[in-house]
Design a protein around this motif. Structure first.
Motif, PDB file in Angstrom:
ATOM      1  N   THR A   1       0.861  -1.195   0.000  1.00  0.00           N
ATOM      2  CA  THR A   1       0.000   0.000   0.000  1.00  0.00           C
ATOM      3  C   THR A   1       0.891   1.237   0.000  1.00  0.00           C
ATOM      4  O   THR A   1       2.016   1.203   0.511  1.00  0.00           O
ATOM      5  N   VAL A   2       0.375   2.277  -0.610  1.00  0.00           N
ATOM      6  CA  VAL A   2       1.146   3.516  -0.683  1.00  0.00           C
ATOM      7  C   VAL A   2       1.108   4.205   0.680  1.00  0.00           C
ATOM      8  O   VAL A   2       0.030   4.466   1.216  1.00  0.00           O
ATOM      9  N   ALA A   3       2.272   4.464   1.241  1.00  0.00           N
ATOM     10  CA  ALA A   3       2.335   5.146   2.530  1.00  0.00           C
ATOM     11  C   ALA A   3       2.449   6.654   2.317  1.00  0.00           C
ATOM     12  O   ALA A   3       1.797   7.438   3.004  1.00  0.00           O
ATOM     13  N   SER A   4       3.255   7.056   1.342  1.00  0.00           N
ATOM     14  CA  SER A   4       3.360   8.487   1.056  1.00  0.00           C
ATOM     15  C   SER A   4       3.894   8.685  -0.350  1.00  0.00           C
ATOM     16  O   SER A   4       4.564   7.823  -0.903  1.00  0.00           O
ATOM     17  N   VAL A   5       3.551   9.845  -0.961  1.00  0.00           N
ATOM     18  CA  VAL A   5       4.027  10.183  -2.295  1.00  0.00           C
ATOM     19  C   VAL A   5       4.611  11.580  -2.235  1.00  0.00           C
ATOM     20  O   VAL A   5       4.001  12.502  -1.691  1.00  0.00           O
ATOM     21  N   GLU A   6       5.819  11.743  -2.767  1.00  0.00           N
ATOM     22  CA  GLU A   6       6.429  13.075  -2.847  1.00  0.00           C
ATOM     23  C   GLU A   6       7.071  13.210  -4.190  1.00  0.00           C
ATOM     24  O   GLU A   6       8.166  12.694  -4.418  1.00  0.00           O
TER      25      GLU A   6
ATOM     26  N   THR B   1       8.419  12.335  -7.406  1.00  0.00           N
ATOM     27  CA  THR B   1       8.707  11.084  -8.088  1.00  0.00           C
ATOM     28  C   THR B   1       8.976   9.971  -7.091  1.00  0.00           C
ATOM     29  O   THR B   1       9.195   8.852  -7.472  1.00  0.00           O
ATOM     30  N   VAL B   2       8.972  10.305  -5.832  1.00  0.00           N
ATOM     31  CA  VAL B   2       9.337   9.308  -4.823  1.00  0.00           C
ATOM     32  C   VAL B   2       8.094   8.783  -4.127  1.00  0.00           C
ATOM     33  O   VAL B   2       7.205   9.543  -3.761  1.00  0.00           O
ATOM     34  N   VAL B   3       8.041   7.478  -3.975  1.00  0.00           N
ATOM     35  CA  VAL B   3       6.902   6.860  -3.318  1.00  0.00           C
ATOM     36  C   VAL B   3       7.409   5.919  -2.239  1.00  0.00           C
ATOM     37  O   VAL B   3       8.419   5.230  -2.431  1.00  0.00           O
ATOM     38  N   ARG B   4       6.692   5.940  -1.116  1.00  0.00           N
ATOM     39  CA  ARG B   4       7.050   4.999  -0.062  1.00  0.00           C
ATOM     40  C   ARG B   4       5.900   4.000   0.047  1.00  0.00           C
ATOM     41  O   ARG B   4       4.735   4.366   0.123  1.00  0.00           O
ATOM     42  N   VAL B   5       6.243   2.717  -0.080  1.00  0.00           N
ATOM     43  CA  VAL B   5       5.201   1.694  -0.011  1.00  0.00           C
ATOM     44  C   VAL B   5       5.399   0.864   1.235  1.00  0.00           C
ATOM     45  O   VAL B   5       6.531   0.647   1.673  1.00  0.00           O
ATOM     46  N   ALA B   6       4.272   0.383   1.773  1.00  0.00           N
ATOM     47  CA  ALA B   6       4.335  -0.397   3.000  1.00  0.00           C
ATOM     48  C   ALA B   6       3.753  -1.779   2.795  1.00  0.00           C
ATOM     49  O   ALA B   6       2.812  -1.967   2.022  1.00  0.00           O
ATOM     50  N   SER B   7       4.351  -2.756   3.456  1.00  0.00           N
ATOM     51  CA  SER B   7       3.838  -4.121   3.404  1.00  0.00           C
ATOM     52  C   SER B   7       4.492  -4.891   4.532  1.00  0.00           C
ATOM     53  O   SER B   7       5.657  -4.647   4.856  1.00  0.00           O
ATOM     54  N   PRO B   8       3.751  -5.808   5.147  1.00  0.00           N
ATOM     55  CA  PRO B   8       4.390  -6.627   6.202  1.00  0.00           C
ATOM     56  C   PRO B   8       5.548  -7.453   5.650  1.00  0.00           C
ATOM     57  O   PRO B   8       6.411  -7.901   6.404  1.00  0.00           O
TER      58      PRO B   8
ATOM     59  N   GLY C   1      -2.496   5.274   0.568  1.00  0.00           N
ATOM     60  CA  GLY C   1      -3.542   4.296   0.856  1.00  0.00           C
ATOM     61  C   GLY C   1      -3.897   3.424  -0.326  1.00  0.00           C
ATOM     62  O   GLY C   1      -4.574   2.420  -0.171  1.00  0.00           O
ATOM     63  N   ASP C   2      -3.423   3.790  -1.572  1.00  0.00           N
ATOM     64  CA  ASP C   2      -3.698   2.951  -2.740  1.00  0.00           C
ATOM     65  C   ASP C   2      -3.048   1.582  -2.574  1.00  0.00           C
ATOM     66  O   ASP C   2      -1.928   1.462  -2.064  1.00  0.00           O
ATOM     67  N   ALA C   3      -3.748   0.548  -3.040  1.00  0.00           N
ATOM     68  CA  ALA C   3      -3.155  -0.798  -3.050  1.00  0.00           C
ATOM     69  C   ALA C   3      -2.415  -0.990  -4.364  1.00  0.00           C
ATOM     70  O   ALA C   3      -2.970  -0.760  -5.434  1.00  0.00           O
ATOM     71  N   LEU C   4      -1.159  -1.392  -4.297  1.00  0.00           N
ATOM     72  CA  LEU C   4      -0.337  -1.600  -5.497  1.00  0.00           C
ATOM     73  C   LEU C   4       0.289  -2.975  -5.467  1.00  0.00           C
ATOM     74  O   LEU C   4       0.233  -3.691  -4.460  1.00  0.00           O
ATOM     75  N   SER C   5       0.874  -3.339  -6.602  1.00  0.00           N
ATOM     76  CA  SER C   5       1.705  -4.540  -6.643  1.00  0.00           C
ATOM     77  C   SER C   5       3.149  -4.121  -6.821  1.00  0.00           C
ATOM     78  O   SER C   5       3.448  -3.270  -7.663  1.00  0.00           O
ATOM     79  N   LEU C   6       3.995  -4.732  -6.042  1.00  0.00           N
ATOM     80  CA  LEU C   6       5.428  -4.485  -6.182  1.00  0.00           C
ATOM     81  C   LEU C   6       6.029  -5.680  -6.893  1.00  0.00           C
ATOM     82  O   LEU C   6       5.872  -6.821  -6.449  1.00  0.00           O
TER      83      LEU C   6
ATOM     84  N   LEU D   1       6.376  -1.040 -10.008  1.00  0.00           N
ATOM     85  CA  LEU D   1       5.120  -0.839  -9.300  1.00  0.00           C
ATOM     86  C   LEU D   1       3.965  -0.887 -10.291  1.00  0.00           C
ATOM     87  O   LEU D   1       4.049  -0.321 -11.393  1.00  0.00           O
ATOM     88  N   PHE D   2       2.909  -1.609  -9.931  1.00  0.00           N
ATOM     89  CA  PHE D   2       1.732  -1.696 -10.791  1.00  0.00           C
ATOM     90  C   PHE D   2       0.522  -1.305  -9.971  1.00  0.00           C
ATOM     91  O   PHE D   2       0.436  -1.615  -8.783  1.00  0.00           O
ATOM     92  N   ASP D   3      -0.430  -0.636 -10.632  1.00  0.00           N
ATOM     93  CA  ASP D   3      -1.616  -0.211  -9.889  1.00  0.00           C
ATOM     94  C   ASP D   3      -2.591  -1.377  -9.724  1.00  0.00           C
ATOM     95  O   ASP D   3      -2.314  -2.501 -10.137  1.00  0.00           O
TER      96      ASP D   3
END
Lengths: 307, 362, 273
Positions: free
Chosen positions: B245-250, B252-259, B279-284, B354-356
């Motif tokens: 899930t996307v934690a933050s976007v700045e 061109t930089v994105v921080r994604v979170a996952s257990p 909060g978007d769900a993505l695939s890494l 990253l894929f939406d």
């Protein structure tokens, strides 16, 4: 590889047939037209004949149209109905024997062991099938002869009195049945054998590991593969017996009395001995209708839609 | 100038649409590979180009000429079939001459071309043999020879190598590549094997369900797959996918979170503005060959080792990420580890995709 | 003897008994053809006798018999040739094209297998009489096509359909039109099936009696008609009858052995594969 440059395209023949709408029919035309000329046209002619009073021995009053008179006469004709019933009786007499014997032989030929012997029997099965039907009748006539026939000799060996087979109504019926069984049991056997060989080897082997009983194997594994063949045999043989002429004609000519007067024999006699073509044609058309019903059954049972 | 142009081609069988509006072009001399899973319509598309099937809609141009209504033999194409489709009752020479004979080519010309093709394909000593007396590789070469002698402007290959064993397949692949270089003819090649596609193609067309997913050079497809399908199809072993899930976007930089990520998140610089919101769900996506156990990369997966497959020079690590996804890692050399041992699989952020939610690349 | 050996013995015994049953009438025909008149009329029949070829010599000199056999040969071979010539293109069409009415056509072809010859014999007799074709080879050849043509069409369709479609496609790319494909690819490749269907066609024409009986009188009489024609009078020439029977049956038996693997296919029009 400079030599393999692209040449200018060579002269081309027109590929006109490639998607031609009529191409399939061009290839079909010779066969279809021929079959039309020798099959459909005569049949239509027979329909017309069946609507006329058409006796070749009484030509002086012409061949007047009589509408459905011949059909009414034929349907009211006891003899015609009796021949149909006799043909049906013949069918139910020979079929159980041919089926039972055929299955047994197919199983015996399918069972491993005695490889050479099985091969010999397998090949010998085609001998009766190929034997000229008329000659089968001649052989039958010799075998079932009252005085010097080998059938009576066999009967004597088993302590039974001899019989004038072909002179006795029941004897003659039995004799033609025996010859039919001789000739057509191999046909059933071959069809059932083909069914048995459709059982996938692994399936049969897996079943053999699970049961030692040949009966269980037959019932649960092999039977499903035998059923289509069984239906084929039942339908084809019914058509064959409606056709049956050559063997009976040479053996008994339908006699003694009317004991072996099957439907094709009877129609032939009406047409070519009495020369009552109108009546015979009406009978033949009725027979044809019966046959077409059988073919329909046969086709719907066996042919996947041809793609 | 495009040599082959397929313009919005549709093919329907009854109600079923097999090709749903495909458009593509190929330059003269280009080697184009159609790749995709079975049933994706790649062979049908090839047969439409050959003219063996008629299009339901759209046009096909070869060398600037609309050939949509032209019968197959007049299109100047030659095809190598998966089953080779050699004429079983003719010997090799007759097989190769048949097409020329049908074109009323003079006998000495036929003779010359067959000899030439036989020389190129090293078939000279087999000319009098029947197909059934040949090995699989030899039959394949005869099938190619039959195509060569007609000097087609366009070569079509329908999974030509799929009936060969692994070793021969490798050899024939090299031969076909060499043939393409020597002849310089445009070739269209259908395969389900992405290795063949990657090694042979100038450009790859990835098909799925009768639609083009992506067209590009092998490197483009590998580096910039447009969606998860292409990303998963190109490359072997298949790309690993993790739900994040996307934690933050700045910018061109994105921080994604996952257990599954060590430390719970990872930061990626996509080098272009990110169209995703917190909060978007993505695939890494991470390719197995880019993962290194305990390496230096910025993306770190917390996994537990399931099983190690030793391929000799390389090893495949089958692991399970903390979030439950399976992840595979391909590494050089051998890996000594016990089952259930915790491993951190690391990849450089540049190798993370990253894929939406719909599978499209961000 | 343990149960397994017993089962094996029963198996063999059954096979042997059936072999005897199958071959006996055939054997009896050949044996009778080699007996002299005394042995033939012996009661009970004799099994050990001195063979004589006198009946074969008799039919050899009988122009009627040799003429009938020649008639049979002419009719059966011409029918076969025509059936293959007309039937193979139709088979190609049925095997490779899609067109409306194909199913009905197919049904019609197969129905010909079932139809009683007496149905056609009546009208064909009247038509042939008008056309002056009674007692000619031609009328027999034509009417025999009514059952030989469907056999050829069926078996060859089956054979042609087993030829991989890719080969036809390759030929189309090789600039072959349908006639080229049929003539240069399908005919040579389908040869085994064509041969089998030709043999069936020959066997069925050779064996036919009913049409021959009603459509011929003297000039065009075929062998089965002649064999039947002795069956009148009080003392039948059994030796001659059986010798004629043997001469008629031997060639077709030989042919049948050649196609024994396909016998079921020929007799059922492929209903059981």
């Amino acid at each position: 590889m400079a030599s393999l440059t692209i040449d200018p395209p060579p002269r081309r023949r027109p590929v006109c047939l490639s998607h031609g709408r009529w191409t399939p029919f061009l290839f079909l035309a010779p066969a279809v037209l021929t079959l039309f000329a020798i099959g459909i046209y005569p049949t239509l002619f027979a329909v017309v004949t069946s609507l006329r009073h058409y006796n070749l021995t009484r030509t002086h009053d012409g061949f007047p149209f009589v509408g459905l008179h011949n059909y009414i006469a034929v349907l009211a004709d006891h003899t015609f109905r009796e021949t149909l019933a006799r043909t049906a009786l013949f069918y139910v007499t020979v079929m159980p024997v041919e089926l039972a014997l055929g299955v047994t032989i197919a199983l015996a030929l399918h069972r491993p062991g005695w490889t050479l012997m099985r091969a010999v029997v397998r090949v010998s099965l085609v001998v009766p099938l190929a034997t000229t039907y008329a000659v089968v009748g001649l052989i039958g006539r010799l075998i079932f002869n009252r005085d010097f026939g080998v059938a009576n000799q066999f009967a004597n060996w088993f302590g039974m009195p001899g019989l004038d087979w072909l002179g006795d109504p029941r004897g003659a019926f039995a004799a033609i049945a025996v010859m039919d069984i001789w000739q057509w049991t191999p046909f059933c056997a071959l069809i059932f054998l083909a069914g048995l060989s459709m059982v996938p080897n692994e399936v049969e082997e897996a079943a053999r590991l699970e049961t030692s009983s040949p009966l269980a194997l037959l019932r649960h594994v092999q039977l499903p593969f035998l059923l289509p063949g069984l239906t084929a045999v039942l339908i084809l043989r019914s058509a064959d017996i409606l056709k049956l002429f050559d063997m009976v004609f040479t053996m008994t000519r339908g006699g003694p009395g009317a004991a072996t007067d099957l439907v094709s024999i009877y129609i032939q006699r009406v047409g070519f001995r009495v020369f009552d073509m109108g009546t015979a044609s009406a009978q033949a058309i009725l027979l044809l209708v019966l046959t077409i019903v059988l073919s329909r059954l046969f086709i719907s049972a066996f042919y996947r839609e041809i793609d | 100038m495009e040599f082959l142009k397929i313009d919005n081609v549709v093919k329907k069988y009854g109600d079923a649409t097999v090709i749903g509006g495909v458009g593509l072009t190929a330059r003269e001399g280009e080697f184009v590979v159609f790749v995709g899973p079975s049933g994706c319509g790649k062979s049908t598309l090839l047969r439409l180009i050959a003219g063996l099937d008629e299009v339901s809609d759209g046009r096909i141009h070869i060398d600037g000429i609309d050939v949509t209504e032209v019968p197959p033999a007049a299109r100047g194409v030659a095809m190598v079939f998966q089953s080779y489709a050699l004429y079983p009752h003719m010997n090799v020479r007759q097989n190769m001459s048949f097409g020329l004979k049908m074109l009323d080519t003079p006998a000495d010309e036929i003779q010359r071309r067959v000899a030439e093709a036989a020389r190129i394909l090293k078939l000279e000593h087999l000319l009098e043999r029947r197909p059934k007396e040949l090995s699989g590789g030899q039959r394949q070469r005869v099938a190619i020879g039959r195509a060569i002698v007609r000097k087609p402007r366009l070569f079509l290959f329908d999974e030509p190598l799929s009936n060969l064993d692994a070793e021969l397949r490798g050899e024939m692949r090299v031969e076909i590549a060499r043939l393409h270089q020597d002849l310089g003819v445009t070739m269209v090649y259908v395969t389900h094997d992405q290795v063949e596609a990657m090694t042979l193609a100038d450009r790859i067309v990835v098909l799925r369900g009768g639609h083009v997913e992506q067209i590009g050079t092998p490197a483009e497809l590998y580096d910039h797959p447009v969606n998860t399908f292409v990303a998963g199809f190109i490359g072997s072993p298949k790309m690993n996918f993790l739900s994040v899930t996307v934690a933050s976007v700045e910018g061109t930089v994105v921080r994604v979170a996952s257990p599954s990520l060590a430390g719970g998140s990872a930061t990626l610089d996509l080098a272009h503005p990110v169209v995703a919101r917190s909060g978007d769900a993505l695939s890494l996506g991470l390719r197995p060959e880019h993962l290194v156990p305990d390496g230096p990369g910025a993306v770190r997966l917390a996994t537990v080792l399931d099983y190690v497959e030793n391929l000799g020079g390389q090893s495949l690590l089958y692991t399970r990420a903390a979030g439950g996804e399976a992840a595979i890692c391909l590494l050089q050399g051998r890996h000594q580890a016990a089952r259930h041992e915790a491993i951190a699989l690391c990849a450089d952020a540049a190798h993370a995709y990253l894929f939406d939610g719909d599978g499209h690349a961000l | 003897m343990n149960p397994r050996q017993l089962r094996r013995a029963v198996h063999l015994l059954f096979l042997a008994a059936f072999l005897l049953f199958t071959l006996f009438p055939f054997f009896w025909m050949v044996a009778s053809s080699l007996k002299d008149q005394t042995d033939l009329l012996a009661s009970p029949p004799v099994w050990a006798f001195t063979p004589t070829f006198v009946h074969y010599a008799e039919i050899w000199q009988d122009d009627e018999v040799s003429g009938a056999i020649i008639n049979s040969l002419i009719v059966a071979s011409s029918t076969t040739l025509l059936a293959v010539l007309l039937g193979t293109p139709a088979a190609y069409s049925l095997a490779r094209f899609q067109f409306r009415g194909k199913k009905d056509l197919w049904f019609w072809f197969i129905s010909n297998r079932m139809i009683s010859p007496i149905v056609l014999a009546l009208p064909v007799y009247l038509l042939a009489q008008r056309a002056g074709l009674l007692d000619t080879h031609l009328v027999l050849i034509l009417i025999y096509l009514s059952f030989c043509l469907p056999i050829v069409v069926w078996i060859c369709t089956d054979q042609f359909r087993s030829i991989p479609g890719d080969i036809e496609q390759a030929a189309r790319l090789d600039n072959a039109n349908h006639w080229d494909i049929f003539w240069r690819i399908y005919l040579p490749l389908g040869l085994p099936g064509i041969a089998v269907s030709a043999i069936f066609s020959f066997i069925f024409s050779w064996n036919e009696l009913l049409y021959a009986l009603v459509l011929t009188r003297s000039d065009a009489r075929t062998a089965p008609v002649i064999a039947t024609s002795y069956m009148s009078g009080y003392e039948l020439p059994w030796g001659k009858i059986m010798a004629t029977g043997t001469v008629i049956v031997l060639p077709v038996t030989f042919f049948a052995l050649l196609v024994s693997r396909h016998m079921v296919r020929g007799l059922t029009m492929g209903a059981s594969k």
